[in-house]
Structure formats: structure tokens, C-alpha cells
Design an enzyme around this catalytic site. Structure first.
Site, PDB file in Angstrom:
ATOM      1  N   ASP A   1       5.744 -14.474   0.406  1.00 59.59           N
ATOM      2  CA  ASP A   1       6.500 -13.358  -0.162  1.00 59.59           C
ATOM      3  C   ASP A   1       7.850 -13.824  -0.682  1.00 59.59           C
ATOM      4  OD1 ASP A   1       4.807 -11.051   0.402  1.00 59.59           O
ATOM      5  OD2 ASP A   1       5.174 -11.516   2.508  1.00 59.59           O
TER       6      ASP A   1
ATOM      7  N   GLY B   1       6.538  -5.878   9.110  1.00 61.55           N
ATOM      8  CA  GLY B   1       6.564  -5.043  10.310  1.00 61.55           C
ATOM      9  C   GLY B   1       6.675  -3.547  10.067  1.00 61.55           C
TER      10      GLY B   1
ATOM     11  N   MET C   1      -0.151  -2.373  -2.399  1.00 58.59           N
ATOM     12  CA  MET C   1       0.860  -2.370  -1.326  1.00 58.59           C
ATOM     13  C   MET C   1       0.609  -1.180  -0.402  1.00 58.59           C
ATOM     14  SD  MET C   1       2.824  -5.002  -1.576  1.00 58.59           S
ATOM     15  CE  MET C   1       3.753  -4.513  -0.123  1.00 58.59           C
TER      16      MET C   1
ATOM     17  N   MET D   1      11.236 -12.653  -2.505  1.00 57.64           N
ATOM     18  CA  MET D   1      12.035 -11.439  -2.778  1.00 57.64           C
ATOM     19  C   MET D   1      13.391 -11.826  -3.327  1.00 57.64           C
ATOM     20  SD  MET D   1      11.314  -9.484   0.789  1.00 57.64           S
ATOM     21  CE  MET D   1       9.665  -9.319   1.457  1.00 57.64           C
TER      22      MET D   1
ATOM     23  N   HIS E   1      -0.114 -16.337   2.610  1.00 59.30           N
ATOM     24  CA  HIS E   1       0.544 -15.332   1.769  1.00 59.30           C
ATOM     25  C   HIS E   1       2.051 -15.602   1.800  1.00 59.30           C
ATOM     26  CE1 HIS E   1       0.848 -11.488  -0.339  1.00 59.30           C
ATOM     27  NE2 HIS E   1       1.920 -11.244   0.403  1.00 59.30           N
TER      28      HIS E   1
ATOM     29  N   SER F   1       0.980 -13.688   6.455  1.00 57.86           N
ATOM     30  CA  SER F   1       2.218 -13.703   5.671  1.00 57.86           C
ATOM     31  C   SER F   1       3.263 -14.587   6.349  1.00 57.86           C
ATOM     32  CB  SER F   1       2.760 -12.289   5.513  1.00 57.86           C
ATOM     33  OG  SER F   1       4.032 -12.367   4.906  1.00 57.86           O
TER      34      SER F   1
ATOM     35  N   MET G   1       8.118 -10.487  -5.541  1.00 52.27           N
ATOM     36  CA  MET G   1       8.813  -9.199  -5.579  1.00 52.27           C
ATOM     37  C   MET G   1      10.149  -9.458  -6.252  1.00 52.27           C
ATOM     38  SD  MET G   1       7.605  -8.078  -1.810  1.00 52.27           S
ATOM     39  CE  MET G   1       7.029  -9.729  -1.497  1.00 52.27           C
TER      40      MET G   1
ATOM     41  N   GLY H   1       9.385  -5.273   0.740  1.00 54.61           N
ATOM     42  CA  GLY H   1      10.724  -5.702   1.093  1.00 54.61           C
ATOM     43  C   GLY H   1      10.855  -6.218   2.519  1.00 54.61           C
ATOM     44  N   PHE H   2      10.014  -5.741   3.396  1.00 51.70           N
ATOM     45  CA  PHE H   2      10.149  -6.107   4.808  1.00 51.70           C
ATOM     46  C   PHE H   2       8.782  -6.194   5.480  1.00 51.70           C
ATOM     47  CE2 PHE H   2      13.801  -3.726   3.354  1.00 51.70           C
ATOM     48  CZ  PHE H   2      14.855  -4.562   3.713  1.00 51.70           C
TER      49      PHE H   2
ATOM     50  N   HIS I   1       3.309 -13.928  -3.717  1.00 52.65           N
ATOM     51  CA  HIS I   1       3.567 -12.523  -4.080  1.00 52.65           C
ATOM     52  C   HIS I   1       5.026 -12.409  -4.509  1.00 52.65           C
ATOM     53  CE1 HIS I   1       3.887  -8.130  -2.337  1.00 52.65           C
ATOM     54  NE2 HIS I   1       4.022  -8.156  -3.646  1.00 52.65           N
TER      55      HIS I   1
ATOM     56  N   ASP J   1      -1.729  -5.270   1.391  1.00 51.54           N
ATOM     57  CA  ASP J   1      -0.568  -5.950   1.966  1.00 51.54           C
ATOM     58  C   ASP J   1       0.393  -4.948   2.597  1.00 51.54           C
ATOM     59  OD1 ASP J   1       1.527  -7.655   2.519  1.00 51.54           O
ATOM     60  OD2 ASP J   1       1.993  -8.112   0.414  1.00 51.54           O
ATOM     61  N   GLY J   2       0.571  -5.061   3.919  1.00 49.02           N
ATOM     62  CA  GLY J   2       1.566  -4.260   4.624  1.00 49.02           C
ATOM     63  C   GLY J   2       0.977  -3.439   5.753  1.00 49.02           C
ATOM     64  N   GLY J   3       1.427  -3.711   6.971  1.00 52.34           N
ATOM     65  CA  GLY J   3       0.991  -2.904   8.108  1.00 52.34           C
ATOM     66  C   GLY J   3      -0.461  -3.087   8.489  1.00 52.34           C
TER      67      GLY J   3
HETATM   68  C1  DX5 Z   1       6.193  -6.805   2.349  1.00 52.04           C
HETATM   69  C2  DX5 Z   1       5.434  -8.075   2.103  1.00 52.04           C
HETATM   70  C3  DX5 Z   1       4.313  -8.285   3.033  1.00 52.04           C
HETATM   71  C4  DX5 Z   1       4.707  -8.412   4.467  1.00 52.04           C
HETATM   72  C5  DX5 Z   1       3.570  -7.961   5.310  1.00 52.04           C
HETATM   73  O1  DX5 Z   1       7.109  -6.620   1.347  1.00 52.04           O
HETATM   74  O2  DX5 Z   1       4.888  -8.103   0.797  1.00 52.04           O
HETATM   75  O3  DX5 Z   1       3.495  -9.376   2.656  1.00 52.04           O
HETATM   76  O4  DX5 Z   1       5.068  -9.722   4.814  1.00 52.04           O
HETATM   77  O5  DX5 Z   1       3.995  -7.945   6.623  1.00 52.04           O
HETATM   78  P1  DX5 Z   1       3.382  -6.979   7.730  1.00 52.04           P
HETATM   79  O6  DX5 Z   1       1.940  -7.390   7.900  1.00 52.04           O
HETATM   80  O7  DX5 Z   1       4.230  -7.287   8.898  1.00 52.04           O
HETATM   81  O8  DX5 Z   1       3.504  -5.579   7.242  1.00 52.04           O
HETATM   82 ZN    ZN Z   2       3.332  -9.661   0.320  1.00 53.42          ZN
END
Ligand code: DX5
Ligand code: ZN
Length: 214
Positions: free
Chosen positions: A35, A145, A137, A37, A33, A8, A68, A142-143, A66, A175-177
Site C-alpha cells: 500500500d 485495521g 475497497m 499512500m 499487497h 498487506s 493511493m 488510508g489505514f 496498490h 481490500d479492507g477489514g
Molecule cells: C487500506 C489499505 C489496505 C489495508 C488493509 O487503505 O489499502 O490494504 O492495509 O488492512 P486491513 O486488512 O487491516 O483492513
Molecule cells: Zn490496499
């Protein structure tokens, strides 16, 4: 099953964006990837078309965008012009999801649908044959980490079963964590594409982090 990695760009160093893009080009990652927003659908604003154009200029792998954002239909053509190969919209942001998916495909892009952690996978039952990708998700969008939500594994398994039962051929993305701690479990549950931001870019050796997930 594919085992694709999509770092990402949200976690990249924007002061050294070209360097980080070239790291991904040279790595074993498969997609970028990206993002986007809007500060409306999610409580954060990331970046828009000028940054996408910079990515388009240097990236040598597909752009997995992606969105959002609310009312994504307004910008489908603009994202095509910025080089999006896969364009994913949120189920929760689309009143006429079927129409949005057709509009993305009409522009020659692959069409994806993302689900927030609280959204039941069954809402996609009537659109399985139309989508190229389903993004589950594993954090609230939104963020970068954030902590991986364990319940995601069951959702991936459920979507994989829906795919087998229907004969549909979409890819499943998570996607995420995502990190080396959960990647294998996710692939075994049926995921084809894993997004990783913080794990890759906060790692002392990002290319080794990509390999560790693979
Ligand atoms: C969150 C994003 C993700 C994010 C993943 O809203 O859609 O793509 O960048 O980041 P990590 O891998 O740090 O959770
Ligand atoms: Zn994403």
C-alpha cells in the site's frame, strides 16, 4: 475461480521487515499487497521506493502494489523498476484512466483499478476488457485495521456479473477489514484475491491466519 491471499505489508513490523517478508514467503499466501499512500489522495503517508526495493530484494512472491496517490502516471516506470507485478491505481485519482492502464501494461505489469466504497461499479463498464484486476475497497482507504463495510458483498457480486456478461477475464480483489469472518462469503460472491493486513499480522500465528482465510 482463484482463491488468492495477499497479506498487506502495511501491517507488518517495519523494524523486522525481513522477518515478516520471510514469513509470507514460507506461508500459503500468494502475493504481497503493498500500500503506497501519498498524504494527498488519502489522509496518511505510508512508504515509498526504498521500502519497495527492500521488499523486491527478499520477496519470493508477486508484488501487488496498490497506489493511493494522485497523478499515478508520474511513477509507473519507477514502480516497475521496484519490482511491481500488479500495479493498481484508483479510479477516483485518474482523469484519463484508459491511458493510465495502457501505460501500466506497456511497462509489462498487470493493470488494476481500485474503487472507493462510495464509487458505483458501473463506472468501469467501458474499461472491463482493458483491466487485469478490479479492486473493491471494503474500507475507506488510508489505514489498516478498519471495519469491513458489508455493502461490499453486493458490489463484488455486481462486478462478477459484469465479468460474466462481458466475457472479460480480470481478477476481483477485495481490500479492507477482511478476516476469517467474511472471507468465504467474499470468495463465494466472486472475489479471487483477498487482502488482509491487521487480521494476519495481529494474529498470534500469522501463517495460521493466512490458512484460515484460504
Ligand atoms: C487500506 C489499505 C489496505 C489495508 C488493509 O487503505 O489499502 O490494504 O492495509 O488492512 P486491513 O486488512 O487491516 O483492513
Ligand atoms: Zn490496499
Amino acid at each position: 475461480m482463484a482463491r488468492l491471499i495477499a497479506p498487506s505489508v502495511l501491517s507488518a513490523d517495519f523494524g523486522n521487515l525481513q522477518r515478516d517478508i520471510e514469513m509470507i514467503n514460507a506461508s500459503n499466501a500468494d502475493w504481497f499487497h503493498v500500500d503506497v499512500m501519498d498524504g494527498e489522495f488519502v489522509p496518511n503517508i505510508s512508504f515509498g521506493f526504498p521500502v519497495l526495493k527492500a521488499l523486491q530484494k527478499h520477496a519470493k512472491k508477486p508484488l501487488d502494489v496498490h497506489l493511493m496517490i494522485i497523478q499515478p502516471d508520474r511513477y509507473i516506470q519507477a514502480f516497475k523498476e521496484c519490482g511491481a507485478d500488479v500495479l493498481t491505481v484508483h479510479y477516483e485519482a485518474c482523469t484519463h484512466l484508459h491511458r493510465t492502464i495502457q501505460a501500466i501494461k506497456a511497462e509489462g505489469m498487470k493493470a488494476g483499478v481500485a474503487l472507493n466504497p462510495h464509487t458505483n461499479v458501473n463506472v468501469l463498464e467501458d474499461i472491463l476488457m482493458d483491466v487485469d484486476l478490479i479492486l473493491i475497497m471494503s474500507v475507506n482507504p488510508g489505514f489498516g485495521g478498519q471495519k469491513f463495510i458489508e455493502r461490499t458483498l453486493d458490489k463484488v457480486k455486481a462486478v462478477n456479473q459484469m465479468r460474466e456478461r462481458s466475457g472479460a477475464s480480470f481478477l476481483i480483489e477485495v481490500d479492507g477489514g477482511v478476516s476469517d469472518l467474511n472471507a468465504n462469503k467474499l470468495f463465494e460472491a466472486g472475489a479471487d484475491v483477498l487482502v488482509a493486513g491487521n487480521y494476519v499480522f495481529a494474529h498470534p500465528n500469522p501463517m495460521a491466519a493466512i490458512d484460515a482465510i484460504k
